[in-house]
Design an enzyme around this catalytic site. Structure first.
Site, short mmCIF file in Angstrom:
data_model
loop_
_atom_site.label_atom_id
_atom_site.label_comp_id
_atom_site.label_asym_id
_atom_site.label_seq_id
_atom_site.Cartn_x
_atom_site.Cartn_y
_atom_site.Cartn_z
N PRO A 2 0.84 -1.21 0.00
CA PRO A 2 0.00 0.00 0.00
C PRO A 2 0.88 1.26 0.00
O PRO A 2 1.78 1.38 0.83
CB PRO A 2 -0.78 -0.10 1.31
CG PRO A 2 -0.60 -1.50 1.80
CD PRO A 2 0.68 -2.00 1.21
N GLU A 3 0.63 2.13 -0.94
CA GLU A 3 1.36 3.39 -1.00
C GLU A 3 0.47 4.51 -0.45
O GLU A 3 -0.68 4.27 -0.10
CB GLU A 3 1.78 3.69 -2.45
CG GLU A 3 2.80 2.70 -3.01
CD GLU A 3 4.19 2.85 -2.38
OE1 GLU A 3 4.44 3.88 -1.72
OE2 GLU A 3 5.01 1.94 -2.53
N HIS A 90 -5.14 -14.29 9.58
CA HIS A 90 -4.34 -13.13 9.20
C HIS A 90 -4.88 -11.81 9.77
O HIS A 90 -4.47 -10.74 9.37
CB HIS A 90 -4.23 -13.03 7.68
CG HIS A 90 -3.53 -14.20 7.07
ND1 HIS A 90 -2.29 -14.63 7.50
CD2 HIS A 90 -3.91 -15.05 6.08
CE1 HIS A 90 -1.92 -15.69 6.79
NE2 HIS A 90 -2.89 -15.97 5.93
#
Ligand code: ZN
Length: 273
Positions: A2-3, A90
């Site tokens: 993720p940016e 997760h």
């Protein structure tokens, strides 16, 4: 990974819904990159005032200046909903509130949720203190200061952008793209970039990142190694992931270079040192 645009899109996706909610509990899964830093029960009863972003950190403002920092790491994603299924293998951080659960799903566990007493807390300063200014419009990304910062460094411009101390958000894909758009070779020393090209670089950073946010972050996925996938970014990229293919501006084959163990794509004809 993720940016910044993806993190901003994430923030916009739940900030309004969670503002005003009261924390009722915390559930922790496996250890994340950094520990929470408090007993999970400490957060119960706190009210969420709002959600801000600095770089790729999300800042949940709680009562009394308390701050919960969230980071998505390499593979993290957040969901906020009134009705989530039971936590899976997760799901490593659940913030239960009276309006729903904020859940960090993070298979690779490079993400984190970190409790701090505020932005002056040493733990917050360690994570946020080195961050450059924000790149999106209206957030203080000043050209003169940016250019002065470039002039002060002889490191290759690509490295200076990735370091994030002048401006945050220019991750590996974006660095290749904005340098192509401004005609600057990735190896050019930052200090050698004159005002005209620095101006173009500044404008390209704002434009490319703002556009990615508008597009819902869908331009961001790192497609390296996933040959043939037709993501938005791949369709749009000028140079990233296009080694050997013709430059969209001049036709010269795009080249791949390794800089600091990261892939850099550039046009040898359009980009000058
Ligand atoms: Zn070219």
């Amino acid at each position: 990974m993720p940016e910044l645009p993806e993190v901003e899109v994430t923030r916009r996706g739940f900030a309004d819904a969670i503002a005003g909610a009261t924390v009722t509990g915390v559930r922790l899964g496996k250890p994340l990159r950094w520990p929470l830093g408090c007993e999970p029960g400490t957060l119960a009863g706190r009210r969420v005032q709002g959600v801000r972003r600095r770089g790729k950190y999300l800042l949940l403002d709680l009562d009394n200046g308390l701050l919960l920092l969230l980071h998505l790491g390499m593979s993290g994603s957040l969901r906020f909903a009134a009705d989530l299924p039971p936590a899976g293998v997760h799901d490593h951080f659940d913030l239960h509130t009276d309006r729903g659960v904020l859940r960090l799903h993070d298979p690779r566990r490079f993400g984190a949720a970190v409790w701090t007493t505020g932005e002056d807390d040493p733990r917050a300063r360690k994570l946020l203190g080195q961050l450059g200014v924000e790149p999106l419009p209206g957030e203080g990304f000043d050209f003169q200061a940016f250019h002065a910062g470039l002039r002060a460094s002889r490191a290759p411009i690509k490295q200076v952008l990735l370091a994030g101390r002048l401006v945050v958000g220019v991750g590996n894909i974006y660095a290749s793209e904005v340098l192509f758009l401004s005609g600057i070779a990735p190896t050019a020393p930052a200090s050698s970039i004159g005002p005209r090209r620095a101006r173009r670089l500044h404008a390209a950073i704002v434009q490319v990142l703002a556009r990615a946010v508008e597009r819902g972050g869908s331009t961001l996925r790192d497609f390296a190694g996933t040959d043939g996938s037709a993501g938005h970014f791949q369709l749009e990229a000028s140079v990233y992931g296009r080694e050997g293919q013709p430059c969209r501006a001049c036709g010269a084959p795009i080249r791949l270079l390794r800089q600091g163990q990261r892939s850099t794509y550039f046009c040898p004809r359009c980009q000058r040192a």
